[in-house]
Design a protein around this motif. Structure first.
Motif, PDB file in Angstrom:
ATOM      1  N   LEU A 182       2.360   1.768  -3.449  1.00 16.94           N
ATOM      2  CA  LEU A 182       1.214   2.469  -4.227  1.00 16.94           C
ATOM      3  C   LEU A 182       0.867   3.821  -4.169  1.00 16.94           C
ATOM      4  N   GLU A 183       1.030   4.158  -2.805  1.00 16.91           N
ATOM      5  CA  GLU A 183       0.688   5.392  -2.355  1.00 16.91           C
ATOM      6  C   GLU A 183       2.059   6.316  -2.979  1.00 16.91           C
ATOM      7  N   THR A 184       3.099   6.040  -2.843  1.00 18.76           N
ATOM      8  CA  THR A 184       4.451   6.735  -3.170  1.00 18.76           C
ATOM      9  C   THR A 184       4.253   6.842  -4.801  1.00 18.76           C
ATOM     10  N   ALA A 185       3.891   5.969  -5.371  1.00 24.30           N
ATOM     11  CA  ALA A 185       3.485   5.922  -7.016  1.00 24.30           C
ATOM     12  C   ALA A 185       2.632   6.848  -7.491  1.00 24.30           C
ATOM     13  N   THR A 186       1.466   6.859  -6.758  1.00 23.97           N
ATOM     14  CA  THR A 186       0.251   7.746  -7.259  1.00 23.97           C
ATOM     15  C   THR A 186       0.709   9.102  -6.882  1.00 23.97           C
ATOM     16  N   ALA A 187       1.416   9.400  -5.730  1.00 23.91           N
ATOM     17  CA  ALA A 187       1.700  10.699  -5.300  1.00 23.91           C
ATOM     18  C   ALA A 187       2.563  11.570  -6.414  1.00 23.91           C
ATOM     19  N   VAL A 209       2.380  11.364  -9.536  1.00 26.40           N
ATOM     20  CA  VAL A 209       1.606  11.839 -10.746  1.00 26.40           C
ATOM     21  C   VAL A 209       0.347  12.631 -10.469  1.00 26.40           C
ATOM     22  N   GLN A 210      -0.021  12.639  -9.032  1.00 24.34           N
ATOM     23  CA  GLN A 210      -1.268  13.232  -8.615  1.00 24.34           C
ATOM     24  C   GLN A 210      -1.081  14.717  -8.228  1.00 24.34           C
ATOM     25  N   LYS A 211      -1.874  15.610  -8.498  1.00 22.68           N
ATOM     26  CA  LYS A 211      -1.578  17.109  -7.942  1.00 22.68           C
ATOM     27  C   LYS A 211      -2.571  17.212  -6.678  1.00 22.68           C
ATOM     28  N   THR A 240       0.847  -1.175   0.206  1.00 28.51           N
ATOM     29  CA  THR A 240      -0.107   0.021  -0.104  1.00 28.51           C
ATOM     30  C   THR A 240       0.954   1.200  -0.015  1.00 28.51           C
TER      31      THR A 240
END
Length: 201
Positions: free
Chosen positions: A19-24, A26-28, A16
């Protein structure tokens, strides 16, 4: 992975966190990135002054006269979100309806008292309104933790100008406690308003 000890639930899994590190990446996070100030305040429950807590405010300016703050129970990554606070200028406060003024508290005390201390970028302040309200052990803990001295800072701020109109008699809940009480009401809305919710919020 770090998980706040008082939060129920399973510890955060490594997958988890990855995943959070990866999505962070690319997300704003526009509202979060607008936060520019850290304030540590001493708050108490609206109707019970014996329940005092150290509350860390992470604030962003909306304009020159208003800032909004997310409040956490610590400055650490596993802190719990425990509230929000809006801070407005005296001029904006004076435009509020009298019925709303009692829901706001003045910050003049902590500024004059010296409990709004610089800690690099973070600062210390408290939401209490007069001497004798704060538990001494809470003040001592924060002074030691951040290597600050409230009394010395109070002396350093003796030159500061107070509120132009003084503390409004309706502010600070008129010296009375406030308690929110939950009650069940019918949910108004259009089609599907009575459907079963899929997520608890």
């Amino acid at each position: 992975m770090a998980t706040h000890p008082l939060v129920p639930g399973e510890p955060t899994k490594t997958s988890t966190t990855m995943l959070e590190t990866a999505t962070a990446a690319v997300q704003k996070f526009g509202p979060i990135n607008a936060i520019h100030q850290h304030l540590c305040a001493f708050h108490f429950y609206g109707n019970d002054m014996t329940r005092q807590v150290e509350a860390h405010h992470f604030c962003g300016h909306q304009n020159e006269e208003m800032r909004q703050c997310l409040i956490y129970d610590s400055p650490e990554a596993d802190a719990r979100l425990i509230g929000i606070e809006y801070i407005v200028s005296e001029n904006l406060f004076m435009t509020l309806p009298d019925a709303e003024k009692r829901l706001w508290h003045s910050h003049e005390y902590e500024v004059d008292r010296g409990d709004n201390l610089p800690l690099g970028l973070p600062q210390i302040m408290m939401a209490l309104t007069r001497d004798g309200q704060l538990y001494s052990h809470l003040a001592s803990d924060v002074e030691k933790k951040y290597n600050v001295n409230f009394e010395k800072e109070r002396e350093n701020r003796a030159y500061m100008k107070g509120l132009e109109h003084g503390i409004h008699p309706l502010a600070n809940a008129e010296g009375k406690g406030l308690r929110t009480e939950l009650r069940e009401v019918d949910c108004n809305g259009g089609a599907g308003a009575h459907s079963t919710p899929r997520v608890f919020v």
